[in-house]
Design an enzyme around this catalytic site. Sequence first.
Site, PDB file in Angstrom:
ATOM      1  N   CYS A 148       3.895  68.751 -53.222  1.00 55.25           N
ATOM      2  CA  CYS A 148       3.850  67.669 -52.238  1.00 55.25           C
ATOM      3  C   CYS A 148       3.557  68.236 -50.849  1.00 55.25           C
ATOM      4  CB  CYS A 148       5.131  66.841 -52.291  1.00 55.25           C
ATOM      5  SG  CYS A 148       4.939  65.194 -51.561  1.00 55.25           S
ATOM      6  N   GLU A 171       8.778  68.866 -60.399  1.00 55.30           N
ATOM      7  CA  GLU A 171      10.067  69.562 -60.428  1.00 55.30           C
ATOM      8  C   GLU A 171      11.280  68.648 -60.353  1.00 55.30           C
ATOM      9  OE1 GLU A 171      10.060  68.295 -56.311  1.00 55.30           O
ATOM     10  OE2 GLU A 171       8.541  68.669 -57.829  1.00 55.30           O
ATOM     11  N   HIS A 191       5.480  65.309 -57.950  1.00 58.80           N
ATOM     12  CA  HIS A 191       6.721  66.060 -58.100  1.00 58.80           C
ATOM     13  C   HIS A 191       6.985  66.359 -59.571  1.00 58.80           C
ATOM     14  CE1 HIS A 191       8.141  65.954 -53.933  1.00 58.80           C
ATOM     15  NE2 HIS A 191       7.551  64.771 -53.873  1.00 58.80           N
TER      16      HIS A 191
END
Length: 238
Positions: free
Chosen positions: A89, A177, A175
């Site tokens: 990001c 993660e 994202h």
Amino acid sequence: MKEAIALRHVHFEDVGILDSLLASRGYRLRYIDATIEQADTAAAEQADLLIVLGGPIGAYDEGLHPFLLRELDLIARRLQQQRPILGICLGAQLIARALGAVVAPMGLKEIGYAPLDLSTEGSLSPLAALEGQPVLHWHGDQFAIPPGATCLASTPVCPHQAFSLGAHVLALQFHLEADPARINQWLVGHACELGQAGIDPRSLREQAKRFGTDLRSAAHAVMSNWLDKLEASQSALS
């Protein structure tokens, strides 16, 4: 043991579900809170892997947030040395800027779980494990693809969702993660943004519950494949 350093801008936007994967690959993870610590330390420059995480500011906001200049300088030095770097990001946007690409507002917010459209190159990359898999999108800016880099994925509202440069750079607008089990931290931490965008947090909570298990497996596959390619490239150079 190898060292991975993660530059963190908001405490709950950490490496999330990638933590255990990094540990299993022999990485000792250390965080640098970029807002209060010097991001351009020798340790961050020399770490085996640098991860630049997300945050609710613009990659072009150095006038408001001068610490971004230190991050950009660190990223530029690692890029020059072709040292491994993963951007997520805001982190991906900073890598794009360091490579000379424009980062700018999209004019809308892309927030929620949705699949990616992989490019031909993306289907042959570590991102292939995300084919058809909804991932978490949470951004209002986008990067242009830097010169020499390869676009790997898009969505209908954001044509540049990921790029790679050689084996050592992977930049993700989305994202991968974010831990679905900790989605409430995101929903509370970004409650004002959700309210302004007219997004019901209950829908995101339900999406996280629905896609969480499969996303964890896919995220680990992506990172394992990328680290395999990275380590093979480094071995070939040594």
